[in-house]
Design a protein around this motif. Structure first.
Motif, PDB file in Angstrom:
ATOM      1  N   LEU B  27       0.866  -1.193  -0.164  1.00  0.00           N
ATOM      2  CA  LEU B  27       0.091  -0.095   0.002  1.00  0.00           C
ATOM      3  C   LEU B  27       0.622   1.263   0.177  1.00  0.00           C
ATOM      4  O   LEU B  27       1.918   1.336   0.809  1.00  0.00           O
ATOM      5  N   ALA B  29       0.839   5.500   0.808  1.00  0.00           N
ATOM      6  CA  ALA B  29       0.264   6.402   1.049  1.00  0.00           C
ATOM      7  C   ALA B  29       0.835   7.824   0.608  1.00  0.00           C
ATOM      8  O   ALA B  29       0.669   7.976  -0.592  1.00  0.00           O
ATOM      9  N   GLY B  30       1.594   8.341   1.359  1.00  0.00           N
ATOM     10  CA  GLY B  30       2.380   9.621   0.843  1.00  0.00           C
ATOM     11  C   GLY B  30       3.618   9.160  -0.317  1.00  0.00           C
ATOM     12  O   GLY B  30       3.897   9.581  -0.997  1.00  0.00           O
ATOM     13  N   GLY B  31       4.109   7.740   0.180  1.00  0.00           N
ATOM     14  CA  GLY B  31       4.967   7.196  -0.528  1.00  0.00           C
ATOM     15  C   GLY B  31       6.464   7.721  -0.112  1.00  0.00           C
ATOM     16  O   GLY B  31       7.381   7.187  -0.856  1.00  0.00           O
ATOM     17  N   VAL B  32       6.520   8.534   0.707  1.00  0.00           N
ATOM     18  CA  VAL B  32       7.812   9.335   0.881  1.00  0.00           C
ATOM     19  C   VAL B  32       8.903   8.341   1.558  1.00  0.00           C
ATOM     20  O   VAL B  32      10.027   8.562   1.185  1.00  0.00           O
ATOM     21  N   PHE B  33       8.439   7.639   2.730  1.00  0.00           N
ATOM     22  CA  PHE B  33       9.365   6.631   3.046  1.00  0.00           C
ATOM     23  C   PHE B  33       9.636   5.288   2.316  1.00  0.00           C
ATOM     24  O   PHE B  33      10.550   4.781   2.005  1.00  0.00           O
ATOM     25  N   LEU B  34       8.511   4.851   1.781  1.00  0.00           N
ATOM     26  CA  LEU B  34       8.439   3.889   1.027  1.00  0.00           C
ATOM     27  C   LEU B  34       9.322   3.686  -0.038  1.00  0.00           C
ATOM     28  O   LEU B  34      10.183   2.754  -0.476  1.00  0.00           O
ATOM     29  N   THR B 100       1.788  11.155   5.146  1.00  0.00           N
ATOM     30  CA  THR B 100       0.249  11.066   5.811  1.00  0.00           C
ATOM     31  C   THR B 100       0.546  10.472   7.020  1.00  0.00           C
ATOM     32  O   THR B 100       1.260   9.941   7.753  1.00  0.00           O
ATOM     33  N   GLY B 103       0.555   6.654   6.862  1.00  0.00           N
ATOM     34  CA  GLY B 103       1.590   5.933   6.617  1.00  0.00           C
ATOM     35  C   GLY B 103       2.686   6.028   7.804  1.00  0.00           C
ATOM     36  O   GLY B 103       3.487   5.215   7.965  1.00  0.00           O
ATOM     37  N   SER B 104       2.484   7.206   8.464  1.00  0.00           N
ATOM     38  CA  SER B 104       3.432   7.301   9.796  1.00  0.00           C
ATOM     39  C   SER B 104       3.031   6.161  10.907  1.00  0.00           C
ATOM     40  O   SER B 104       3.725   5.577  11.438  1.00  0.00           O
ATOM     41  N   CYS B 106       1.188   3.268  10.341  1.00  0.00           N
ATOM     42  CA  CYS B 106       1.531   1.883   9.721  1.00  0.00           C
ATOM     43  C   CYS B 106       2.877   1.483   8.973  1.00  0.00           C
ATOM     44  O   CYS B 106       3.083   0.253   9.128  1.00  0.00           O
ATOM     45  N   TYR B 109       7.332   3.113  12.704  1.00  0.00           N
ATOM     46  CA  TYR B 109       8.780   3.453  12.704  1.00  0.00           C
ATOM     47  C   TYR B 109       9.112   3.720  14.177  1.00  0.00           C
ATOM     48  O   TYR B 109       8.191   4.459  14.894  1.00  0.00           O
ATOM     49  N   ASP B 113       7.084  10.452  15.788  1.00  0.00           N
ATOM     50  CA  ASP B 113       6.720  11.171  16.871  1.00  0.00           C
ATOM     51  C   ASP B 113       5.315  11.437  16.972  1.00  0.00           C
ATOM     52  O   ASP B 113       4.568  11.600  18.116  1.00  0.00           O
ATOM     53  N   LEU B 149      -5.914   0.883   6.862  1.00  0.00           N
ATOM     54  CA  LEU B 149      -5.974   1.817   7.966  1.00  0.00           C
ATOM     55  C   LEU B 149      -6.908   2.958   7.190  1.00  0.00           C
ATOM     56  O   LEU B 149      -6.454   3.414   6.043  1.00  0.00           O
ATOM     57  N   LYS B 166      15.707  17.340  19.428  1.00  0.00           N
ATOM     58  CA  LYS B 166      16.194  17.043  17.715  1.00  0.00           C
ATOM     59  C   LYS B 166      17.553  17.664  17.941  1.00  0.00           C
ATOM     60  O   LYS B 166      17.646  18.723  18.529  1.00  0.00           O
ATOM     61  N   PHE B 172      15.479  13.508  12.982  1.00  0.00           N
ATOM     62  CA  PHE B 172      14.588  12.636  13.745  1.00  0.00           C
ATOM     63  C   PHE B 172      14.838  13.057  15.170  1.00  0.00           C
ATOM     64  O   PHE B 172      15.983  13.266  15.665  1.00  0.00           O
TER      65      PHE B 172
HETATM   66  C1  LIG Z   1      13.462  12.712   5.417  1.00  0.00           C
HETATM   67  C2  LIG Z   1      12.539  12.183   6.253  1.00  0.00           C
HETATM   68  C3  LIG Z   1      12.435  12.570   7.606  1.00  0.00           C
HETATM   69  C4  LIG Z   1      11.299  12.235   8.643  1.00  0.00           C
HETATM   70  N1  LIG Z   1      11.483  12.598   9.891  1.00  0.00           N
HETATM   71  C5  LIG Z   1      10.559  12.301  10.774  1.00  0.00           C
HETATM   72  C6  LIG Z   1      10.685  12.579  12.195  1.00  0.00           C
HETATM   73  O1  LIG Z   1      11.423  13.133  12.470  1.00  0.00           O
HETATM   74  N2  LIG Z   1       9.713  11.987  12.824  1.00  0.00           N
HETATM   75  C7  LIG Z   1       8.774  11.149  12.373  1.00  0.00           C
HETATM   76  O2  LIG Z   1       7.876  10.985  13.186  1.00  0.00           O
HETATM   77  N3  LIG Z   1       8.722  10.938  11.039  1.00  0.00           N
HETATM   78  C8  LIG Z   1       9.674  11.322  10.385  1.00  0.00           C
HETATM   79  N4  LIG Z   1       9.571  10.895   8.985  1.00  0.00           N
HETATM   80  C9  LIG Z   1       8.529   9.854   8.355  1.00  0.00           C
HETATM   81  C10 LIG Z   1       7.240  10.395   8.043  1.00  0.00           C
HETATM   82  O3  LIG Z   1       6.574  11.341   8.945  1.00  0.00           O
HETATM   83  C11 LIG Z   1       6.203   9.621   7.625  1.00  0.00           C
HETATM   84  O4  LIG Z   1       5.878   8.769   8.549  1.00  0.00           O
HETATM   85  C12 LIG Z   1       6.751   8.606   6.697  1.00  0.00           C
HETATM   86  O5  LIG Z   1       6.875   9.446   5.420  1.00  0.00           O
HETATM   87  C13 LIG Z   1       5.558   7.814   6.275  1.00  0.00           C
HETATM   88  O6  LIG Z   1       4.552   8.348   5.767  1.00  0.00           O
HETATM   89  P1  LIG Z   1       3.982   8.144   4.109  1.00  0.00           P
HETATM   90  O7  LIG Z   1       2.575   8.984   4.103  1.00  0.00           O
HETATM   91  O8  LIG Z   1       4.979   8.638   3.100  1.00  0.00           O
HETATM   92  O9  LIG Z   1       3.795   6.510   4.096  1.00  0.00           O
HETATM   93  P2  LIG Z   1       4.519   5.485   2.912  1.00  0.00           P
HETATM   94  O10 LIG Z   1       5.867   5.880   2.742  1.00  0.00           O
HETATM   95  O11 LIG Z   1       3.400   5.623   1.809  1.00  0.00           O
HETATM   96  O12 LIG Z   1       3.770   4.147   3.795  1.00  0.00           O
HETATM   97  C14 LIG Z   1       4.538   3.965   4.891  1.00  0.00           C
HETATM   98  C15 LIG Z   1       4.278   2.229   5.413  1.00  0.00           C
HETATM   99  O13 LIG Z   1       2.712   2.372   5.739  1.00  0.00           O
HETATM  100  C16 LIG Z   1       1.903   1.476   4.942  1.00  0.00           C
HETATM  101  N5  LIG Z   1       0.600   2.351   4.945  1.00  0.00           N
HETATM  102  C17 LIG Z   1       0.466   3.513   4.235  1.00  0.00           C
HETATM  103  N6  LIG Z   1      -0.893   3.913   4.632  1.00  0.00           N
HETATM  104  C18 LIG Z   1      -1.419   2.685   4.966  1.00  0.00           C
HETATM  105  C19 LIG Z   1      -2.816   2.476   5.306  1.00  0.00           C
HETATM  106  N7  LIG Z   1      -3.816   3.383   5.093  1.00  0.00           N
HETATM  107  N8  LIG Z   1      -3.149   1.242   5.605  1.00  0.00           N
HETATM  108  C20 LIG Z   1      -2.125   0.443   5.942  1.00  0.00           C
HETATM  109  N9  LIG Z   1      -0.920   0.557   5.652  1.00  0.00           N
HETATM  110  C21 LIG Z   1      -0.289   1.458   5.260  1.00  0.00           C
HETATM  111  C22 LIG Z   1       2.841   1.365   3.622  1.00  0.00           C
HETATM  112  O14 LIG Z   1       2.557   0.165   3.017  1.00  0.00           O
HETATM  113  C23 LIG Z   1       4.406   1.617   4.119  1.00  0.00           C
HETATM  114  O15 LIG Z   1       4.484   0.288   4.520  1.00  0.00           O
HETATM  115  C24 LIG Z   1      10.633  11.403   8.028  1.00  0.00           C
HETATM  116  C25 LIG Z   1      10.443  10.892   6.629  1.00  0.00           C
HETATM  117  C26 LIG Z   1      11.365  11.151   6.033  1.00  0.00           C
HETATM  118  C27 LIG Z   1      11.375  10.827   4.577  1.00  0.00           C
END
Ligand SMILES: Cc1cc2nc3c(=O)[nH]c(=O)nc-3n(C[C@H](O)[C@H](O)[C@H](O)COP(=O)(O)OP(=O)(O)OC[C@H]3O[C@@H](n4cnc5c(N)ncnc54)[C@H](O)[C@@H]3O)c2cc1C
Lengths: 154, 248
Positions: B27, B29-34, B100, B103-104, B106, B109, B113, B149, B166, B172
């Motif tokens: 799945l 969401a934002g795809g940022v971490f994926l 999102t 994503g945060s 599920c 991590y 936060d 979710l 931080k 982080f």
């Molecule tokens: C440079 C950088 C710095 C960051 N710094 C911090 C920080 O200081 N503190 C902090 O808390 N976070 C930090 N993050 C993490 C960020 O806040 C997000 O948690 C992260 O990017 C995931 O969110 P996303 O929407 O991109 O999810 P995605 O990358 O799209 O997905 C993340 C995971 O969740 C699963 N998923 C997504 N949506 C759903 C759903 N609806 N149901 C079930 N599974 C799902 C996906 O399959 C994947 O495994 C950082 C990220 C980056 C890239």
């Protein structure tokens, strides 16, 4: 996958890979102001505006830009020149690699925040890194630019 | 991450079927971490067309769609302070416009936060198949079943707060704490190896804080030692309690 998107008011129809990032699509379409920095969403150098929101194009999937309107420095040349002039006047320009991303962030901030304080500006631009000039000069230049635009708190 | 095929379902049932039918699908969401993952994925299911991007004020609780961005949480006006503060130093504005809440959570991590704040607030998660699950239970599960979710339910508590340490503004956290009052003090502690946890206390003196943290492990890693994290946690929780009069 074929997507249609608008970049700087010009419509494009283009094929993108499922894992292609907007950064690569934009550069392929000729928008070379968009630069690759860290490629991990950490530095802000690749920032562009999609449907009014600042996004890191290195981490924005191109398929998601389908039907959306993208803005890069090429689309705000007059404004970019003005912002650039204020930065230069404060000694906040050296290699210039981060400038397109910073300019887009300042432009987005100007549209999003009303009369931002210095603290608001620092918070808004915290994701835009510069490795040459430090940030003091940038902040001075941006405050002056906002003042002239009638959008500054001091 | 290399993606062979991307599906863009327009209904939750379609997304869910695609997800459970193909065990290798992922799945997005934002795809940022994926996208930072170094692997090849045969099929990615994009959740961005499912209308899961909302914040609904429902009186004594708030419902947040899983695809709501961190920036929308930061700038929303009905959300608890602990949650809003937990997102506002995550990367830059650009990142927060894409990453999102779903994503945060599920992504599970250890540095999250947001999960730290949601633990303290006693949030509930609503999954497509499993229905309502307390965030604490979800984070404790070792291998959660494949599910989507949909939304996060956050009680509108009177007062809550979030603090983190931080070394650089957008880095982080080395440690983060979130505090709220729900019959007793509920403290989320995050950015410790092992992930965010919830601890509780009836009172707020330094002795009570030490007692509350007695059984919490603060592992060390290449960013900070366990002892350093523990000292920071004690100081931040103390600050959060002392600042109680300023809570919103
Ligand atoms: C440079 C950088 C710095 C960051 N710094 C911090 C920080 O200081 N503190 C902090 O808390 N976070 C930090 N993050 C993490 C960020 O806040 C997000 O948690 C992260 O990017 C995931 O969110 P996303 O929407 O991109 O999810 P995605 O990358 O799209 O997905 C993340 C995971 O969740 C699963 N998923 C997504 N949506 C759903 C759903 N609806 N149901 C079930 N599974 C799902 C996906 O399959 C994947 O495994 C950082 C990220 C980056 C890239």
């Amino acid at each position: 996958m074929e997507i249609e998107l608008t970049v700087n008011d010009i419509q494009f129809k283009t094929l993108v890979e499922p894992d292609e990032m907007l950064l690569d699509t934009l550069r392929r379409l000729g928008f070379k102001s968009v630069k690759r920095g860290c490629d991990t969403t950490s530095c802000g150098i690749c920032s562009v505006i999609v449907d009014g929101k600042l996004v890191p194009s290195c981490s924005y999937y191109s398929v998601r830009a389908a039907g959306k309107s993208v803005l890069t420095v090429e689309g705000i040349q007059e404004e970019a020149r003005r912002i650039g002039a204020y930065l230069t006047a404060e000694g906040a320009e050296q290699c210039g690699f981060c400038s397109p991303g910073l300019v887009m962030a300042v432009y987005a901030m100007k549209n999003e925040l009303r009369n931002p304080t210095l603290a608001d500006i620092k918070h808004y631009l915290a994701g835009n890194m510069c490795r040459c000039s430090g940030y003091e000069g940038q902040h001075r230049g941006i405050l002056k630019y906002l003042e002239v635009c009638g959008n500054a708190s001091q | 991450m290399k993606i062979e095929k991307m599906l863009r379902p327009s209904s939750l049932s379609e997304a869910y079927s695609a997800y459970v039918d193909n065990k290798e699908s992922v799945l997005m969401a934002g795809g940022v971490f994926l996208r930072l993952q170094k692997r090849e994925v045969p099929c990615v299911i994009d959740l961005s067309l499912l209308a899961l991007d909302y914040v609904k004020d429902e009186g004594n609780l708030v419902k947040i769609g899983a695809m709501t961005t961190l920036r929308e949480i930061e700038t929303g006006d009905v959300l608890p302070q602990a949650l809003q503060r937990s997102v506002c130093q995550i990367g830059g504005i650009g990142l927060r416009n894409v990453a999102t809440v779903g994503g945060s959570i599920c992504g599970r991590y250890p540095f999250s936060d947001i999960s730290t704040a949601l633990l303290s607030l006693g949030a509930k998660l609503v999954f497509y198949k499993a229905g309502e699950v307390a965030i604490e239970a979800y984070l404790e599960e070792e291998h959660p079943t494949r599910d989507i979710l949909i939304e996060v339910i956050v009680p509108k508590l009177g007062k809550s707060n979030f603090m983190c340490f931080k070394s650089v503004y957008t880095d982080f956290s080395l440690i983060s704490v979130a505090v709220s009052y729900r019959d007793e003090w509920c403290v989320g502690i995050g950015s410790r190896p092992g992930g965010p946890i919830l601890v509780k206390s009836k009172a707020t003196s330094e002795k009570d804080i030490q007692e509350m943290l007695k059984n919490v492990s603060f592992g060390g890693d290449n960013r900070a030692s366990g002892d350093y994290r523990k000292a920071l946690a004690e100081a931040l929780i103390d600050d959060a309690f002392k600042g109680v009069s300023e809570w919103k």
